[in-house]
Write an enzyme that holds these catalytic residues in place. Structure first.
Site, PDB file in Angstrom:
ATOM      1  CB  SER A 110      -0.775  -0.111   1.041  1.00  0.00           C
ATOM      2  OG  SER A 110      -1.456   1.136   1.474  1.00  0.00           O
ATOM      3  CB  SER A 111       0.612   4.312  -1.662  1.00  0.00           C
ATOM      4  OG  SER A 111      -0.732   4.935  -1.045  1.00  0.00           O
ATOM      5  CB  CYS A 112      -0.726   3.722   4.138  1.00  0.00           C
ATOM      6  SG  CYS A 112      -0.437   2.103   4.388  1.00  0.00           S
ATOM      7  CE1 TYR A 139      -3.778  -2.937   5.377  1.00  0.00           C
ATOM      8  CE2 TYR A 139      -2.999  -0.832   4.248  1.00  0.00           C
ATOM      9  CZ  TYR A 139      -3.640  -2.236   4.142  1.00  0.00           C
ATOM     10  OH  TYR A 139      -3.735  -2.628   3.137  1.00  0.00           O
ATOM     11  CE  LYS A 143      -1.205  -4.577   3.052  1.00  0.00           C
ATOM     12  NZ  LYS A 143      -1.377  -5.874   2.174  1.00  0.00           N
ATOM     13  CG  HIS A 182     -10.985   3.597   0.589  1.00  0.00           C
ATOM     14  ND1 HIS A 182     -10.754   2.030   0.665  1.00  0.00           N
ATOM     15  CD2 HIS A 182      -9.950   3.700   1.792  1.00  0.00           C
ATOM     16  CE1 HIS A 182      -9.886   1.920   1.395  1.00  0.00           C
ATOM     17  NE2 HIS A 182      -9.431   2.720   2.288  1.00  0.00           N
TER      18      HIS A 182
END
Length: 324
Positions: A110-112, A139, A143, A182
């Protein structure tokens, strides 16, 4: 890498938005042996069950798309579940794949994973250079651990475990729940319902000025298979043992106002669009640097408006799933 259509490919998380898109993509390409498993078949958070599953099946490749996902509210409310379940799923699958002799695996992140204040557009090198966004830190840490698991098994055992980090995704099989979805599915549903109620306006939170990047899930699936099928020489020339993950996105962003105006047009809502600037905007910009992926020969092809049309039609065909 030559495409072997007779290989057995396990897509973990096939019922989710990304996993189902990967299954569709593999079928289009002609792969004949696609393995999927629901929770009744194997609990991916249970190490013994995952190991037994790999022992029962002769698996050649794994797409690790299974994850516990959710929006800001869900991440804030259930941080323990988000970090525990995601850590367990990826650790169990990656270790079981190694023990079963599966040499090829693709982990979807994920980009997070990038710091809250990472320089824009966010490059792969930004990983672990700053603090994370607090609302989804558990989260994100899970990842990041998945990336490092892949890198560690590659370094120690010579595996070929790759990682891709998608930007904001949308499309068929998205979550259109009124509270936990989202921004794109939330807006599509809000404009649709406003149209059918005959509302005069739709109010969107914030000023509309923050910029976001969106990728249709079919593009994400195509990019995932592309990265998995790259020959070792090409892949290794654009990564390194300690920086093996690859960003996946469009490389183009838009304002939330532009997004809302496009959703309004796609949904057919004819009332006014207004913004409540008293509500928080969040991060001013979040854009992925996709130069590494382009160097590997892939770029997105689905335009935002076409992708929103597709997502909206899927929502219309599946509204019964999302009724309260």
């Amino acid at each position: 890498m030559a495409r072997d259509l007779d290989q057995t490919i396990f897509v973990a998380g096939h019922r989710g938005m990304v996993g189902s898109a990967i299954v569709r993509r593999l079928k289009v390409l002609g792969y004949r042996h696609i393995l999927t498993a629901g929770r009744d078949d194997v609990d991916l958070t249970d190490q013994a069950q995952v190991q037994a599953y790999f022992e029962r099946h002769a698996i050649d490749q794994v797409y690790l798309a299974a994850a516990k996902v959710g929006g800001i509210q869900a991440n804030n409310s259930y941080p323990a579940e988000f970090i525990y379940q995601n850590l367990m799923i990826e650790a169990n699958l990656i270790h079981a794949a190694h023990q079963a002799g599966v040499n090829k695996l693709l982990f979807l992140g994920s980009s997070c994973i990038y710091p809250k204040h990472a320089e824009q557009p966010m490059r792969e090198e930004a990983l672990l250079t700053g603090t994370l966004e607090p609302t989804n830190e558990p989260y994100a840490i899970a990842k990041i651990a998945g990336i490092k698991l892949c890198e560690s098994y590659n370094r120690q055992y010579g595996c070929d475990y790759r990682s891709v980090m998608p930007t904001n995704l949308y499309g068929p099989n998205d979550n259109f729940h009124p509270e936990n979805s989202h921004v794109i599915p939330a807006l599509l549903r809000r404009f649709h319902e406003a149209k059918h109620r005959g509302d005069r306006e739709v109010v969107v939170w914030g000023s509309g000025t923050p910029m976001r990047e969106f990728l249709h899930v079919d593009d994400m699936a195509a990019a995932s298979v592309h990265v998995m099928e790259l020959d070792d020489e090409t892949y290794e020339a654009n990564t390194s043992p300690m920086l093996s993950h690859i960003n996946v996105g469009t490389g183009v962003d838009c304002t939330i106002r532009e997004l809302a105006e496009t959703v309004k047009r796609v949904s057919g809502f004819e009332g006014a669009l207004t913004f409540d600037a008293s509500k928080p905007d969040g991060t001013p910009r979040k854009l992925m640097d996709v130069s590494r992926l382009k160097a590997l020969g892939w770029q997105a092809s689905v335009t935002l408006e076409d992708g929103l049309q597709d997502a909206y039609h899927w929502f219309l065909d599946n509204q019964d799933r999302f009724r309260r």
